[in-house]
Design an enzyme around this catalytic site. Structure first.
Site, PDB file in Angstrom:
ATOM      1  N   TRP A   1      27.053  67.744  52.992  1.00 12.39           N
ATOM      2  CA  TRP A   1      27.839  67.269  51.842  1.00 12.39           C
ATOM      3  C   TRP A   1      29.307  67.161  52.245  1.00 12.39           C
ATOM      4  O   TRP A   1      29.818  68.025  52.958  1.00 12.39           O
ATOM      5  CB  TRP A   1      27.711  68.243  50.669  1.00 12.39           C
ATOM      6  CG  TRP A   1      26.759  67.784  49.605  1.00 12.39           C
ATOM      7  CD1 TRP A   1      25.393  67.872  49.645  1.00 12.39           C
ATOM      8  CD2 TRP A   1      27.094  67.175  48.350  1.00 12.39           C
ATOM      9  NE1 TRP A   1      24.867  67.357  48.496  1.00 12.39           N
ATOM     10  CE2 TRP A   1      25.876  66.920  47.674  1.00 12.39           C
ATOM     11  CE3 TRP A   1      28.294  66.829  47.731  1.00 12.39           C
ATOM     12  CZ2 TRP A   1      25.836  66.337  46.414  1.00 12.39           C
ATOM     13  CZ3 TRP A   1      28.253  66.251  46.477  1.00 12.39           C
ATOM     14  CH2 TRP A   1      27.031  66.003  45.833  1.00 12.39           C
TER      15      TRP A   1
ATOM     16  N   GLU B   1      23.039  75.763  51.049  1.00  9.39           N
ATOM     17  CA  GLU B   1      22.023  76.073  52.076  1.00  9.39           C
ATOM     18  C   GLU B   1      22.622  76.775  53.306  1.00  9.39           C
ATOM     19  O   GLU B   1      21.891  77.133  54.234  1.00  9.39           O
ATOM     20  CB  GLU B   1      21.311  74.792  52.523  1.00  9.39           C
ATOM     21  CG  GLU B   1      20.297  74.248  51.524  1.00  9.39           C
ATOM     22  CD  GLU B   1      20.929  73.604  50.296  1.00  9.39           C
ATOM     23  OE1 GLU B   1      21.977  72.946  50.448  1.00  9.39           O
ATOM     24  OE2 GLU B   1      20.396  73.795  49.189  1.00  9.39           O
TER      25      GLU B   1
ATOM     26  N   CYS C   1      32.226  72.283  52.432  1.00  6.71           N
ATOM     27  CA  CYS C   1      33.342  71.864  51.578  1.00  6.71           C
ATOM     28  C   CYS C   1      32.799  71.585  50.186  1.00  6.71           C
ATOM     29  O   CYS C   1      31.940  70.718  50.016  1.00  6.71           O
ATOM     30  CB  CYS C   1      33.991  70.612  52.154  1.00  6.71           C
ATOM     31  SG  CYS C   1      35.219  69.905  51.043  1.00  6.71           S
TER      32      CYS C   1
ATOM     33  N   HIS D   1      28.841  73.204  38.364  1.00  7.55           N
ATOM     34  CA  HIS D   1      28.080  73.292  39.604  1.00  7.55           C
ATOM     35  C   HIS D   1      28.919  73.935  40.717  1.00  7.55           C
ATOM     36  O   HIS D   1      28.416  74.748  41.500  1.00  7.55           O
ATOM     37  CB  HIS D   1      27.644  71.881  40.019  1.00  7.55           C
ATOM     38  CG  HIS D   1      26.355  71.859  40.754  1.00  7.55           C
ATOM     39  ND1 HIS D   1      25.143  71.997  40.130  1.00  7.55           N
ATOM     40  CD2 HIS D   1      26.084  71.751  42.077  1.00  7.55           C
ATOM     41  CE1 HIS D   1      24.184  71.956  41.037  1.00  7.55           C
ATOM     42  NE2 HIS D   1      24.726  71.817  42.219  1.00  7.55           N
TER      43      HIS D   1
ATOM     44  N   ARG E   1      43.256  70.491  54.712  1.00  2.00           N
ATOM     45  CA  ARG E   1      42.781  71.736  55.339  1.00  2.00           C
ATOM     46  C   ARG E   1      41.693  71.528  56.390  1.00  2.00           C
ATOM     47  O   ARG E   1      41.053  72.471  56.828  1.00  2.00           O
ATOM     48  CB  ARG E   1      42.272  72.678  54.240  1.00  2.00           C
ATOM     49  CG  ARG E   1      43.393  73.230  53.357  1.00  2.00           C
ATOM     50  CD  ARG E   1      42.884  73.788  52.037  1.00  2.00           C
ATOM     51  NE  ARG E   1      43.955  74.397  51.246  1.00  2.00           N
ATOM     52  CZ  ARG E   1      44.862  73.714  50.523  1.00  2.00           C
ATOM     53  NH1 ARG E   1      44.817  72.388  50.471  1.00  2.00           N
ATOM     54  NH2 ARG E   1      45.812  74.349  49.846  1.00  2.00           N
TER      55      ARG E   1
HETATM   56  C1  DLZ Z   1      24.871  69.282  44.383  1.00  2.00           C
HETATM   57  C2  DLZ Z   1      26.157  69.479  45.099  1.00  2.00           C
HETATM   58  C3  DLZ Z   1      27.380  69.141  44.490  1.00  2.00           C
HETATM   59  C4  DLZ Z   1      27.455  68.572  43.113  1.00  2.00           C
HETATM   60  N1  DLZ Z   1      28.537  69.267  45.133  1.00  2.00           N
HETATM   61  C5  DLZ Z   1      28.539  69.754  46.398  1.00  2.00           C
HETATM   62  C6  DLZ Z   1      29.749  69.903  47.110  1.00  2.00           C
HETATM   63  O1  DLZ Z   1      30.853  69.579  46.639  1.00  2.00           O
HETATM   64  N2  DLZ Z   1      29.682  70.418  48.363  1.00  2.00           N
HETATM   65  C7  DLZ Z   1      28.494  70.786  48.956  1.00  2.00           C
HETATM   66  O2  DLZ Z   1      28.514  71.247  50.090  1.00  2.00           O
HETATM   67  N3  DLZ Z   1      27.334  70.645  48.293  1.00  2.00           N
HETATM   68  C8  DLZ Z   1      27.318  70.132  47.048  1.00  2.00           C
HETATM   69  N4  DLZ Z   1      26.143  69.983  46.382  1.00  2.00           N
HETATM   70  C9  DLZ Z   1      24.881  70.276  47.110  1.00  2.00           C
HETATM   71  C10 DLZ Z   1      24.487  71.771  47.081  1.00  2.00           C
HETATM   72  O3  DLZ Z   1      25.238  72.519  48.008  1.00  2.00           O
HETATM   73  C11 DLZ Z   1      22.995  71.910  47.459  1.00  2.00           C
HETATM   74  O4  DLZ Z   1      22.760  71.242  48.673  1.00  2.00           O
HETATM   75  C12 DLZ Z   1      22.072  71.340  46.395  1.00  2.00           C
HETATM   76  O5  DLZ Z   1      22.370  71.913  45.142  1.00  2.00           O
HETATM   77  C13 DLZ Z   1      20.590  71.599  46.745  1.00  2.00           C
HETATM   78  O6  DLZ Z   1      20.332  72.996  46.807  1.00  2.00           O
END
Ligand code: DLZ
Length: 173
Positions: free
Chosen positions: A31, A67, A89, A97, A136
């Site tokens: 992400w 994860e 990040c 969330h 950062r």
């Molecule tokens: C779902 C989600 C959201 C909305 N935002 C982020 C984020 O800003 N950064 C990030 O690393 N992961 C995000 N995720 C994904 C969650 O970390 C995770 O992969 C999902 O909720 C599935 O478990």
């Protein structure tokens, strides 16, 4: 907490241990890939600069920051790394969330440190917007990946020194 006052890549005055005998795992989230790839580059470059061998840096990729805990646990369980760095990040959105992901990974990483008695280093940016994250991950405020790498070297060094002094105290009995 005011990291705006500190450059994350400035370690002036801090003695950074030599990593030539260390093995470091890195779990990196997909992400916000633009940011996490820059964090990964910072962390790897810093480890290499301090003599960690390229083959002793083991990287695994996970879907998101949530994860990272399990990614780190897999590295601790199935490899012989001395420490793990988690890189992610999370950027604040319109819903709660953000809070759940940040709480989950913070708690998870804290528990791994204790469960394995090995350093698991928190290299996760938790920002209000994209610009704060860009600042950062190699921007105006340095790179959290650099900071995480130096922290890993320091914590492995501490762990090794404590273990060695404990073992030598028994040898002297
Ligand atoms: C779902 C989600 C959201 C909305 N935002 C982020 C984020 O800003 N950064 C990030 O690393 N992961 C995000 N995720 C994904 C969650 O970390 C995770 O992969 C999902 O909720 C599935 O478990």
């Amino acid at each position: 907490m005011a990291s705006a006052l500190k450059n994350l890549s400035d370690f002036g005055g801090v003695e950074i241990p030599n990593g030539s005998d260390m093995k470091i795992g890195i779990a990196v989230a997909q992400w916000n890939k633009e940011i996490t790839e820059a964090l990964l580059k910072g962390a790897k470059d810093t480890l290499l600069k301090h003599n960690v061998k390229e083959e002793n840096i083991i990287t695994v990729s996970v879907p998101g920051t949530f994860e990272l805990t399990l990614g780190a646990q897999n590295l601790l369980e199935y490899t012989d790394v001395d420490a793990v760095i988690v890189l992610g990040c999370v950027i604040q959105g319109d819903t709660r969330h953000f809070d759940f992901i940040c709480d989950g990974v913070t708690q998870g990483v804290t528990e791994l440190n204790i469960k394995y008695n090995q350093p698991v280093i928190f290299g996760v940016l938790t920002t209000n917007n994209l610009q704060q994250a860009l600042d950062r991950c190699g921007g105006a405020l340095g790179n959290k990946g650099d900071e995480a790498a130096v922290t890993a070297l320091q914590m492995v060094d501490l762990h090794n020194k404590m273990r060695d002094s404990y073992l030598s105290s028994y040898e002297n009995l």
